[in-house]
Write a protein that holds these residues in place. Structure first.
Motif, PDB file in Angstrom:
ATOM      1  N   LEU A   1     -32.895 -16.209 -32.523  1.00  0.00           N
ATOM      2  CA  LEU A   1     -32.157 -15.182 -31.791  1.00  0.00           C
ATOM      3  C   LEU A   1     -32.719 -15.003 -30.383  1.00  0.00           C
ATOM      4  CD1 LEU A   1     -30.006 -12.914 -31.789  1.00  0.00           C
ATOM      5  CD2 LEU A   1     -31.757 -11.384 -32.705  1.00  0.00           C
ATOM      6  N   ILE A   2     -34.032 -15.024 -30.265  1.00  0.00           N
ATOM      7  CA  ILE A   2     -34.664 -14.849 -28.950  1.00  0.00           C
ATOM      8  C   ILE A   2     -34.407 -16.067 -28.070  1.00  0.00           C
ATOM      9  CG2 ILE A   2     -36.804 -14.311 -27.760  1.00  0.00           C
ATOM     10  CD1 ILE A   2     -35.847 -12.182 -29.775  1.00  0.00           C
ATOM     11  N   LEU A   3     -34.626 -17.262 -28.624  1.00  0.00           N
ATOM     12  CA  LEU A   3     -34.412 -18.479 -27.839  1.00  0.00           C
ATOM     13  C   LEU A   3     -32.936 -18.644 -27.469  1.00  0.00           C
ATOM     14  CD1 LEU A   3     -36.743 -20.862 -29.860  1.00  0.00           C
ATOM     15  CD2 LEU A   3     -37.177 -19.930 -27.593  1.00  0.00           C
ATOM     16  N   SER A   4     -32.043 -18.324 -28.411  1.00  0.00           N
ATOM     17  CA  SER A   4     -30.609 -18.409 -28.125  1.00  0.00           C
ATOM     18  C   SER A   4     -30.213 -17.415 -27.047  1.00  0.00           C
ATOM     19  CB  SER A   4     -29.800 -18.148 -29.404  1.00  0.00           C
ATOM     20  OG  SER A   4     -29.958 -19.195 -30.336  1.00  0.00           O
ATOM     21  N   ALA A   5     -30.810 -16.225 -27.092  1.00  0.00           N
ATOM     22  CA  ALA A   5     -30.494 -15.220 -26.078  1.00  0.00           C
ATOM     23  C   ALA A   5     -30.868 -15.724 -24.694  1.00  0.00           C
ATOM     24  CB  ALA A   5     -31.227 -13.911 -26.384  1.00  0.00           C
ATOM     25  N   GLU A   6     -32.018 -16.395 -24.583  1.00  0.00           N
ATOM     26  CA  GLU A   6     -32.411 -16.900 -23.272  1.00  0.00           C
ATOM     27  C   GLU A   6     -31.454 -18.000 -22.813  1.00  0.00           C
ATOM     28  OE1 GLU A   6     -36.263 -18.479 -20.768  1.00  0.00           O
ATOM     29  OE2 GLU A   6     -36.140 -18.870 -22.902  1.00  0.00           O
ATOM     30  N   ILE A   7     -31.083 -18.901 -23.737  1.00  0.00           N
ATOM     31  CA  ILE A   7     -30.135 -19.964 -23.390  1.00  0.00           C
ATOM     32  C   ILE A   7     -28.828 -19.373 -22.879  1.00  0.00           C
ATOM     33  CG2 ILE A   7     -28.670 -21.790 -24.359  1.00  0.00           C
ATOM     34  CD1 ILE A   7     -30.998 -22.451 -26.249  1.00  0.00           C
ATOM     35  N   MET A   8     -28.313 -18.378 -23.598  1.00  0.00           N
ATOM     36  CA  MET A   8     -27.023 -17.788 -23.254  1.00  0.00           C
ATOM     37  C   MET A   8     -27.098 -17.005 -21.946  1.00  0.00           C
ATOM     38  SD  MET A   8     -24.904 -18.720 -25.698  1.00  0.00           S
ATOM     39  CE  MET A   8     -23.621 -17.577 -26.238  1.00  0.00           C
ATOM     40  N   VAL A   9     -28.202 -16.302 -21.731  1.00  0.00           N
ATOM     41  CA  VAL A   9     -28.335 -15.512 -20.499  1.00  0.00           C
ATOM     42  C   VAL A   9     -28.498 -16.429 -19.293  1.00  0.00           C
ATOM     43  CG1 VAL A   9     -29.811 -13.885 -19.263  1.00  0.00           C
ATOM     44  CG2 VAL A   9     -29.172 -13.427 -21.625  1.00  0.00           C
ATOM     45  N   ILE A  10     -29.241 -17.533 -19.455  1.00  0.00           N
ATOM     46  CA  ILE A  10     -29.357 -18.506 -18.367  1.00  0.00           C
ATOM     47  C   ILE A  10     -27.977 -19.041 -18.007  1.00  0.00           C
ATOM     48  CG2 ILE A  10     -30.180 -20.815 -17.768  1.00  0.00           C
ATOM     49  CD1 ILE A  10     -32.710 -20.196 -19.388  1.00  0.00           C
ATOM     50  N   ALA A  11     -27.196 -19.384 -19.037  1.00  0.00           N
ATOM     51  CA  ALA A  11     -25.841 -19.876 -18.806  1.00  0.00           C
ATOM     52  C   ALA A  11     -24.972 -18.805 -18.156  1.00  0.00           C
ATOM     53  CB  ALA A  11     -25.215 -20.335 -20.125  1.00  0.00           C
ATOM     54  N   LEU A  12     -25.117 -17.569 -18.623  1.00  0.00           N
ATOM     55  CA  LEU A  12     -24.310 -16.471 -18.085  1.00  0.00           C
ATOM     56  C   LEU A  12     -24.635 -16.203 -16.627  1.00  0.00           C
ATOM     57  CD1 LEU A  12     -22.232 -14.251 -18.674  1.00  0.00           C
ATOM     58  CD2 LEU A  12     -24.117 -12.790 -19.407  1.00  0.00           C
ATOM     59  N   ASN A  13     -25.913 -16.243 -16.286  1.00  0.00           N
ATOM     60  CA  ASN A  13     -26.304 -16.000 -14.897  1.00  0.00           C
ATOM     61  C   ASN A  13     -25.692 -17.019 -13.947  1.00  0.00           C
ATOM     62  OD1 ASN A  13     -27.842 -13.756 -15.451  1.00  0.00           O
ATOM     63  ND2 ASN A  13     -29.756 -14.873 -15.636  1.00  0.00           N
ATOM     64  N   ASP A  14     -25.456 -18.229 -14.438  1.00  0.00           N
ATOM     65  CA  ASP A  14     -24.915 -19.282 -13.590  1.00  0.00           C
ATOM     66  C   ASP A  14     -23.417 -19.117 -13.332  1.00  0.00           C
ATOM     67  OD1 ASP A  14     -25.892 -21.659 -12.209  1.00  0.00           O
ATOM     68  OD2 ASP A  14     -24.425 -22.746 -13.415  1.00  0.00           O
ATOM     69  N   VAL A  15     -22.752 -18.299 -14.156  1.00  0.00           N
ATOM     70  CA  VAL A  15     -21.306 -18.096 -13.989  1.00  0.00           C
ATOM     71  C   VAL A  15     -20.985 -16.610 -13.841  1.00  0.00           C
ATOM     72  CG1 VAL A  15     -20.628 -20.208 -15.182  1.00  0.00           C
ATOM     73  CG2 VAL A  15     -20.989 -18.135 -16.514  1.00  0.00           C
ATOM     74  N   ALA A  16     -21.961 -15.851 -13.354  1.00  0.00           N
ATOM     75  CA  ALA A  16     -21.797 -14.395 -13.273  1.00  0.00           C
ATOM     76  C   ALA A  16     -20.673 -13.991 -12.329  1.00  0.00           C
ATOM     77  CB  ALA A  16     -23.113 -13.752 -12.836  1.00  0.00           C
ATOM     78  N   ASP A  17     -20.342 -14.855 -11.372  1.00  0.00           N
ATOM     79  CA  ASP A  17     -19.304 -14.513 -10.407  1.00  0.00           C
ATOM     80  C   ASP A  17     -17.918 -14.994 -10.848  1.00  0.00           C
ATOM     81  OD1 ASP A  17     -20.045 -17.165 -10.211  1.00  0.00           O
ATOM     82  OD2 ASP A  17     -19.708 -17.275  -8.040  1.00  0.00           O
ATOM     83  N   ARG A  18     -17.820 -15.589 -12.028  1.00  0.00           N
ATOM     84  CA  ARG A  18     -16.536 -16.073 -12.531  1.00  0.00           C
ATOM     85  C   ARG A  18     -15.811 -14.970 -13.291  1.00  0.00           C
ATOM     86  NH1 ARG A  18     -16.657 -21.763 -12.619  1.00  0.00           N
ATOM     87  NH2 ARG A  18     -18.200 -22.432 -11.078  1.00  0.00           N
ATOM     88  N   PRO A  19     -14.508 -15.164 -13.545  1.00  0.00           N
ATOM     89  CA  PRO A  19     -13.770 -14.186 -14.368  1.00  0.00           C
ATOM     90  C   PRO A  19     -14.381 -14.071 -15.762  1.00  0.00           C
ATOM     91  CG  PRO A  19     -12.250 -15.653 -13.230  1.00  0.00           C
ATOM     92  CD  PRO A  19     -13.627 -16.213 -13.010  1.00  0.00           C
ATOM     93  N   LEU A  20     -14.106 -12.932 -16.405  1.00  0.00           N
ATOM     94  CA  LEU A  20     -14.719 -12.632 -17.693  1.00  0.00           C
ATOM     95  C   LEU A  20     -14.393 -13.694 -18.742  1.00  0.00           C
ATOM     96  CD1 LEU A  20     -16.385 -10.593 -19.332  1.00  0.00           C
ATOM     97  CD2 LEU A  20     -14.238  -9.465 -19.951  1.00  0.00           C
ATOM     98  N   TRP A  21     -13.125 -14.141 -18.787  1.00  0.00           N
ATOM     99  CA  TRP A  21     -12.761 -15.105 -19.822  1.00  0.00           C
ATOM    100  C   TRP A  21     -13.410 -16.463 -19.564  1.00  0.00           C
ATOM    101  CZ3 TRP A  21     -10.334 -19.802 -19.717  1.00  0.00           C
ATOM    102  CH2 TRP A  21      -9.689 -20.172 -18.530  1.00  0.00           C
ATOM    103  N   THR A  22     -13.663 -16.794 -18.281  1.00  0.00           N
ATOM    104  CA  THR A  22     -14.375 -18.026 -17.968  1.00  0.00           C
ATOM    105  C   THR A  22     -15.823 -17.934 -18.433  1.00  0.00           C
ATOM    106  OG1 THR A  22     -12.971 -18.402 -16.019  1.00  0.00           O
ATOM    107  CG2 THR A  22     -15.058 -19.602 -16.114  1.00  0.00           C
TER     108      THR A  22
END
Length: 314
Positions: A148-169
């Motif tokens: 859960l912790i490692l997955s959270a970091e993976i997902m947040v890293i990915a999210l930070n890279d697309v933070a300026d995209r639309p929500l569904w993207t």
């Protein structure tokens, strides 16, 4: 009517083109975000094999399968909606939450390190059971909790890279990254833990080369598995320490993140072709030391609190 039908078909074609472009956009963004999370994926792959070390070979793949299912559940049912909600309504909370997760990883790693040197036992290790089903359930639960912790970091890293995209993207990228990383990590782990069986099969082939490779795999895999168990423990420490260090930097505490970054860059520039690797090693080692300190303090505090409980052994 014909003109109306043609107009409708034009609209459908336009929507199809837009959807195709959006899918391409999600795919490209997912690839870029996944590449940035590759370091955590390696750590995840190093951590997981230790959970099946010493268990029945016939249960290795089923256990890994259960952990993989738990990992997908972590990513898609827990982390994804929470991450999107936090991004939309409380983006400031992402870093502190990640730091708490990093602290937990430091604690887990420090506990394991203390066990290696005989200085303590993991809180759950005191409970023993001869029931294989109970042991398997406990193993899977602990692995999914760490995932859960490692997955959270993976997902947040990915999210930070697309933070300026639309929500569904953002959601699409997280789904693609989550599923792809889970397949990569647990596929690799499954291959690693069954490599000795592959070696045994190869050793029974008539080809001398196949027999030689097969015997080498059979003899070498116990050593590799033991090494991976140690690597998994240190991976918890360097990932956890790195999360806390970089999180503190984002919150305005620039030490030790900035000096560590400068040192890593200096080592990388001074060592030529292997500079990238050595620079990463510097960061990883310092992060591990930070992880040991943080995890050790947390473990000692929790142990002291545990001793204060009525009936606790002293």
């Amino acid at each position: 009517m014909p003109s109306g039908l043609i107009a409708l078909l034009d609209d459908v074609a336009g929507i199809a083109k837009l959807a195709a472009a959006s899918i391409d956009d999600v795919g490209a963004a997912a690839g870029k975000a996944g590449a940035k999370a590759a370091g955590v994926v390696i750590d995840d792959a190093a951590v997981t094999p230790k959970y099946v070390t010493g268990l029945s070979p016939s249960r290795e793949l089923p256990i890994i399968g259960k952990i993989a299912v738990g990992s997908i559940r972590n990513k898609l049912l827990l982390i994804l909606p929470i991450a999107l909600l936090l991004t939309a309504f409380a983006p400031w909370a992402l870093t502190p939450i990640l730091m708490l997760g990093g602290t937990y990883l430091c604690f887990e790693g420090a506990e394991k390190l203390m066990e290696m040197f005989g200085g303590g036992h993991h809180g759950e290790a005191e409970e023993t059971s001869d029931d294989p089903a109970h042991l398997e359930k406990k193993t899977v639960s602990g692995a999914v909790r760490t995932d859960l912790i490692l997955s959270a970091e993976i997902m947040v890293i990915a999210l930070n890279d697309v933070a300026d995209r639309p929500l569904w993207t953002q959601a699409g990228v997280l789904v693609v990254v989550g599923l792809a990383m889970t397949v990569i990590v647990y596929g690799a782990v499954g291959l690693i833990v069954k490599m000795d069986d592959i070696g045994l099969h190869m050793a029974q082939k008539p080809s001398r080369l196949s027999q030689t490779i097969g015997r080498g795999l059979v003899k070498g895999m116990p050593v590799i598995m033991a090494a991976l168990s140690v690597i998994g423990t240190f991976a918890m420490l360097w990932v956890g320490g790195g999360i806390v260090m970089h999180g503190a930097h984002e919150l305005g505490l620039h030490w030790p993140a900035v000096p560590v970054e400068h040192l890593a860059h200096a080592v990388a520039h001074a060592t030529g072709p292997v500079g990238g690797l050595l620079g990463w090693l510097v960061t990883a080692l310092i992060s591990a030391v930070i992880g040991v300190v943080i995890g050790g303090v947390v473990a000692l505090v929790l142990h002291q609190v545990g001793r204060l409980k009525p009936g606790a052994a002293h």
